[in-house]
Design an enzyme around this catalytic site. Structure first.
Site, short mmCIF file in Angstrom:
data_model
loop_
_atom_site.label_atom_id
_atom_site.label_comp_id
_atom_site.label_asym_id
_atom_site.label_seq_id
_atom_site.Cartn_x
_atom_site.Cartn_y
_atom_site.Cartn_z
N GLY A 11 0.78 -1.23 0.00
CA GLY A 11 0.00 0.00 0.00
C GLY A 11 0.81 1.28 0.00
O GLY A 11 0.39 2.27 0.63
N SER A 12 1.93 1.34 -0.69
CA SER A 12 2.70 2.59 -0.68
C SER A 12 1.94 3.71 -1.39
O SER A 12 1.94 4.85 -0.94
CB SER A 12 4.08 2.40 -1.31
OG SER A 12 4.01 2.36 -2.72
N ASN A 13 1.22 3.39 -2.46
CA ASN A 13 0.40 4.41 -3.12
C ASN A 13 -0.74 4.84 -2.20
O ASN A 13 -1.11 6.02 -2.14
CB ASN A 13 -0.16 3.89 -4.44
CG ASN A 13 0.81 4.06 -5.59
OD1 ASN A 13 1.03 5.16 -6.05
ND2 ASN A 13 1.42 2.96 -6.01
N ARG A 64 -15.55 -15.93 -8.78
CA ARG A 64 -15.28 -14.50 -8.93
C ARG A 64 -16.55 -13.67 -8.78
O ARG A 64 -16.56 -12.68 -8.04
CB ARG A 64 -14.60 -14.27 -10.28
CG ARG A 64 -13.64 -13.12 -10.33
CD ARG A 64 -12.93 -13.07 -11.69
NE ARG A 64 -11.80 -13.99 -11.75
CZ ARG A 64 -10.58 -13.65 -11.33
NH1 ARG A 64 -10.36 -12.47 -10.81
NH2 ARG A 64 -9.59 -14.53 -11.40
N MET A 89 -4.60 -6.69 -6.73
CA MET A 89 -4.14 -7.69 -7.68
C MET A 89 -5.22 -8.69 -8.11
O MET A 89 -4.93 -9.84 -8.40
CB MET A 89 -2.94 -8.45 -7.10
CG MET A 89 -1.78 -7.53 -6.73
SD MET A 89 -1.34 -6.38 -8.05
CE MET A 89 -0.35 -7.42 -9.06
N LEU A 92 -10.92 -7.87 -12.33
CA LEU A 92 -12.35 -7.64 -12.08
C LEU A 92 -13.14 -7.98 -13.35
O LEU A 92 -12.72 -7.66 -14.46
CB LEU A 92 -12.57 -6.18 -11.67
CG LEU A 92 -11.91 -5.81 -10.33
CD1 LEU A 92 -11.77 -4.31 -10.18
CD2 LEU A 92 -12.68 -6.41 -9.16
N HIS A 108 -0.98 1.98 -13.22
CA HIS A 108 -0.22 0.89 -13.83
C HIS A 108 1.21 1.38 -14.02
O HIS A 108 1.42 2.49 -14.54
CB HIS A 108 -0.84 0.49 -15.18
CG HIS A 108 -0.14 -0.63 -15.86
ND1 HIS A 108 -0.30 -1.95 -15.49
CD2 HIS A 108 0.75 -0.63 -16.88
CE1 HIS A 108 0.46 -2.71 -16.26
NE2 HIS A 108 1.10 -1.94 -17.11
N GLU A 173 4.79 7.55 -9.27
CA GLU A 173 3.43 7.10 -8.95
C GLU A 173 2.89 7.87 -7.75
O GLU A 173 1.72 8.31 -7.74
CB GLU A 173 3.43 5.61 -8.62
CG GLU A 173 3.74 4.70 -9.78
CD GLU A 173 3.67 3.24 -9.38
OE1 GLU A 173 2.79 2.88 -8.58
OE2 GLU A 173 4.49 2.46 -9.89
#
Ligand code: GRF
Length: 202
Positions: A11-13, A64, A89, A92, A108, A173
């Site tokens: 979760g760095s972003n 899914r 990750m 969907l 991305h 990012e």
């Protein structure tokens, strides 16, 4: 709008988005951090930042669609308007993507449409490109192919290995995503007829 950040890992972003959204006047509030993995490191970082967290573990569902129905229900229950995928990750399905069309962003780590998929920095080094970077885009059913909101470029240096290049991209990012989210949350970039329309102001 009330945004949820979806993560699967460190979760760095997510951390930089939470920090950015604290600024007075930022056009979105981060109302939830949700992970599909119970042990994701980002969950502890979100809690430390005082952001409510949730886990919808995809392994607990038979398929899914069942996972996505649970995910969708949880997000709606929390009153989420905008989804921000950040190291999420799971692929969907079109059902979920259409349900959140125009309200779901992803980052991305390449200059799309170059280098879709994974291991993008290895792809860039293998291709010998001299410029690489990251892309924030609206999510559409096709993977890594949505209309582009913003991009940031970095040089590829002669002695770069994958880690050095990844670090240089990640730094961008962390700058790009808060700015791109602000554009969308503030209504200055909208998805219209499959393309991004930019308005100088509201
Ligand atoms: C980053 O490379 C990002 O581009 C991709 O996932 C990686 C990890 O991101 N979406 P984070 O550190 O979990 O935010």
């Amino acid at each position: 709008p009330k945004a949820a950040i979806l993560i699967s890992g460190r979760g760095s972003n997510m951390v930089t988005l939470i920090e950015a959204a604290r600024a007075p006047g930022y056009p979105a509030r981060i109302g939830l951090v949700l992970s599909n993995r119970p042990g994701a490191g980002g969950l502890a970082r979100a809690e430390a930042a005082g952001i409510p967290t949730a886990t919808v573990d995809h392994k607990e569902f038979p398929d899914r669609p069942a996972f996505e129905r649970a995910l969708d229900a949880r997000l709606r229950r929390e009153g989420i308007d905008l989804l921000v995928l950040a190291g999420f990750m799971r692929v969907l399905t079109p059902w979920f993507v259409e349900a959140w069309a125009g309200r779901m962003l992803n980052i991305h780590p390449s200059l799309l449409p170059l280098f879709r998929g994974t291991h993008t920095h290895a792809q860039a080094l293998a291709a010998g490109v001299r410029v690489h970077g990251c892309t924030v885009h609206f999510v559409v059913p096709e993977l890594d192919a949505g209309p582009i909101v913003a991009q940031a470029a970095v040089p590829v240096l002669p002695d770069d290995d994958e880690d050095a290049l990844a670090a240089r991209v990640l730094e961008q990012e962390h700058r790009l995503y808060p700015a791109a989210l602000a554009l969308v949350a503030g209504g200055r970039a909208v998805l219209r007829d499959g393309r991004v329309a930019f308005a100088a102001d509201l």
